[in-house]
Design a protein around this motif. Sequence first.
Motif, PDB file in Angstrom:
ATOM      1  N   UNK A  47       1.255   6.616   5.980  1.00 25.95           N
ATOM      2  CA  UNK A  47       2.302   6.636   7.013  1.00 25.95           C
ATOM      3  C   UNK A  47       2.357   5.317   7.772  1.00 25.95           C
ATOM      4  N   UNK A  48       1.206   4.730   8.001  1.00 27.36           N
ATOM      5  CA  UNK A  48       1.132   3.506   8.794  1.00 27.36           C
ATOM      6  C   UNK A  48       0.961   2.259   7.919  1.00 27.36           C
ATOM      7  N   UNK A  49       1.278   2.376   6.646  1.00 26.99           N
ATOM      8  CA  UNK A  49       1.266   1.249   5.706  1.00 26.99           C
ATOM      9  C   UNK A  49      -0.082   0.553   5.630  1.00 26.99           C
ATOM     10  N   UNK A  50      -1.130   1.325   5.811  1.00 24.10           N
ATOM     11  CA  UNK A  50      -2.478   0.771   5.668  1.00 24.10           C
ATOM     12  C   UNK A  50      -2.898   0.784   4.196  1.00 24.10           C
ATOM     13  N   UNK A  51      -2.455   1.829   3.494  1.00 23.58           N
ATOM     14  CA  UNK A  51      -2.831   2.002   2.103  1.00 23.58           C
ATOM     15  C   UNK A  51      -1.858   2.986   1.460  1.00 23.58           C
ATOM     16  N   UNK A  52      -1.410   2.751   0.225  1.00 25.79           N
ATOM     17  CA  UNK A  52      -0.540   3.716  -0.447  1.00 25.79           C
ATOM     18  C   UNK A  52      -1.296   5.018  -0.721  1.00 25.79           C
ATOM     19  N   UNK A  53      -0.561   6.109  -0.843  1.00 23.91           N
ATOM     20  CA  UNK A  53      -1.177   7.424  -1.005  1.00 23.91           C
ATOM     21  C   UNK A  53      -2.065   7.493  -2.244  1.00 23.91           C
ATOM     22  N   UNK A  54      -1.623   6.910  -3.356  1.00 19.79           N
ATOM     23  CA  UNK A  54      -2.419   6.995  -4.578  1.00 19.79           C
ATOM     24  C   UNK A  54      -3.727   6.220  -4.436  1.00 19.79           C
ATOM     25  N   UNK A  55      -3.673   5.075  -3.773  1.00 23.44           N
ATOM     26  CA  UNK A  55      -4.913   4.335  -3.533  1.00 23.44           C
ATOM     27  C   UNK A  55      -5.836   5.101  -2.599  1.00 23.44           C
ATOM     28  N   UNK A  56      -5.249   5.740  -1.589  1.00 23.49           N
ATOM     29  CA  UNK A  56      -6.060   6.539  -0.669  1.00 23.49           C
ATOM     30  C   UNK A  56      -6.711   7.705  -1.393  1.00 23.49           C
ATOM     31  N   UNK A  57      -5.995   8.270  -2.380  1.00 28.19           N
ATOM     32  CA  UNK A  57      -6.579   9.342  -3.187  1.00 28.19           C
ATOM     33  C   UNK A  57      -7.755   8.807  -4.007  1.00 28.19           C
ATOM     34  N   UNK A  58      -7.632   7.586  -4.504  1.00 29.03           N
ATOM     35  CA  UNK A  58      -8.762   6.977  -5.212  1.00 29.03           C
ATOM     36  C   UNK A  58      -9.960   6.825  -4.291  1.00 29.03           C
ATOM     37  N   UNK A  59      -9.698   6.434  -3.050  1.00 30.89           N
ATOM     38  CA  UNK A  59     -10.788   6.327  -2.081  1.00 30.89           C
ATOM     39  C   UNK A  59     -11.489   7.674  -1.940  1.00 30.89           C
ATOM     40  N   UNK A  60     -10.703   8.736  -1.806  1.00 35.01           N
ATOM     41  CA  UNK A  60     -11.285  10.074  -1.682  1.00 35.01           C
ATOM     42  C   UNK A  60     -12.183  10.389  -2.863  1.00 35.01           C
ATOM     43  N   UNK A  61     -11.659  10.187  -4.071  1.00 29.73           N
ATOM     44  CA  UNK A  61     -12.432  10.514  -5.261  1.00 29.73           C
ATOM     45  C   UNK A  61     -13.708   9.699  -5.365  1.00 29.73           C
ATOM     46  N   UNK A  62     -13.611   8.421  -5.090  1.00 32.93           N
ATOM     47  CA  UNK A  62     -14.786   7.549  -5.208  1.00 32.93           C
ATOM     48  C   UNK A  62     -15.818   7.871  -4.139  1.00 32.93           C
ATOM     49  N   UNK A  63     -15.357   8.145  -2.929  1.00 34.20           N
ATOM     50  CA  UNK A  63     -16.294   8.425  -1.837  1.00 34.20           C
ATOM     51  C   UNK A  63     -17.032   9.736  -2.048  1.00 34.20           C
ATOM     52  N   UNK A  64     -16.328  10.791  -2.456  1.00 36.28           N
ATOM     53  CA  UNK A  64     -17.020  12.066  -2.668  1.00 36.28           C
ATOM     54  C   UNK A  64     -17.988  11.942  -3.841  1.00 36.28           C
ATOM     55  N   UNK A  65     -17.614  11.132  -4.844  1.00 41.53           N
ATOM     56  CA  UNK A  65     -18.549  10.871  -5.930  1.00 41.53           C
ATOM     57  C   UNK A  65     -19.760  10.093  -5.456  1.00 41.53           C
ATOM     58  N   UNK A  66     -19.556   9.183  -4.505  1.00 47.56           N
ATOM     59  CA  UNK A  66     -20.670   8.432  -3.950  1.00 47.56           C
ATOM     60  C   UNK A  66     -21.647   9.325  -3.199  1.00 47.56           C
TER      61      UNK A  66
END
Length: 267
Positions: A47-66
């Motif tokens: 919403x605030x143009x910090x990161x696109x939704x798909x990239x943010x989803x990648x962050x979620x996946x990588x972080x929970x895997x971490x």
Amino acid sequence: MHGHGVSDALAGSVPDALVPLLRVLTALGDPGVFLVAAPLLYWLGPRYDVIPAERAARVLGIVVGGLALVVALKSLFALHRPPATVSLVHADGYGFPSGHTTGATVFYGTLAALLEIGRRRTRYVAAAAVVAVVAFTRLALGVHYLPDVIAGVVAGSLYVAFALAVSRNRVANAFAVALGVGTAALVLAWTAEGATVFGATVGGIVGWQFARDHTDAVADAAPWTVLALAPLLAVGGLPLAIEPSVPVAAAAGIVLGFGVVWVPTRL
């Protein structure tokens, strides 16, 4: 164990007045921070143009895997922390690798790679600085040996590099890698913690299958919708507090993972 002298020297030289500051700084590597910050980034970042939704989803996946990686490695090596006579704060569980350092490497390293604010080099330097601070505080507080934090940086870096590479063209791969690591964590640990992170990886990969065609809705969601995160985080955090049976903890993790990924696409 190698590095014992480092822990003794650092912890023994820390003035009592600095311990509260070290507690604050070491919290930058607390898993609870990542469990809140990563979903917030996914829900509000687009919403605030910090990161696109798909990239943010990648962050979620990588972080929970971490987070799952930490559980798996600690259970695999089962190496103890420095003795209580060295520690300046209470810390339980196994010590190798450092969970705070591993988690910080995964979280801040992933942000450095995927955020769209500032220069990439600046982001990586900032991420490295935060990881170094977290690693130092773990030694200064006497809760880890030097090899623990070094292993955390190495394991976290290798995991981030691999997860970023395989998910470059397919976001689901970030969750798939997390699921693999989460399965290992469950098998090796067989605890409520291991079951929760495993469930979160399952919920995340299933949630993404339902959410991936509706990511535009995340950028359009009103800011107040982030309040819906509270019950999801409560469900996911409860097993860590009360340590229920493995199936119950896994179910709670599934609700957390699925809800965090899918809910904002429907608000």
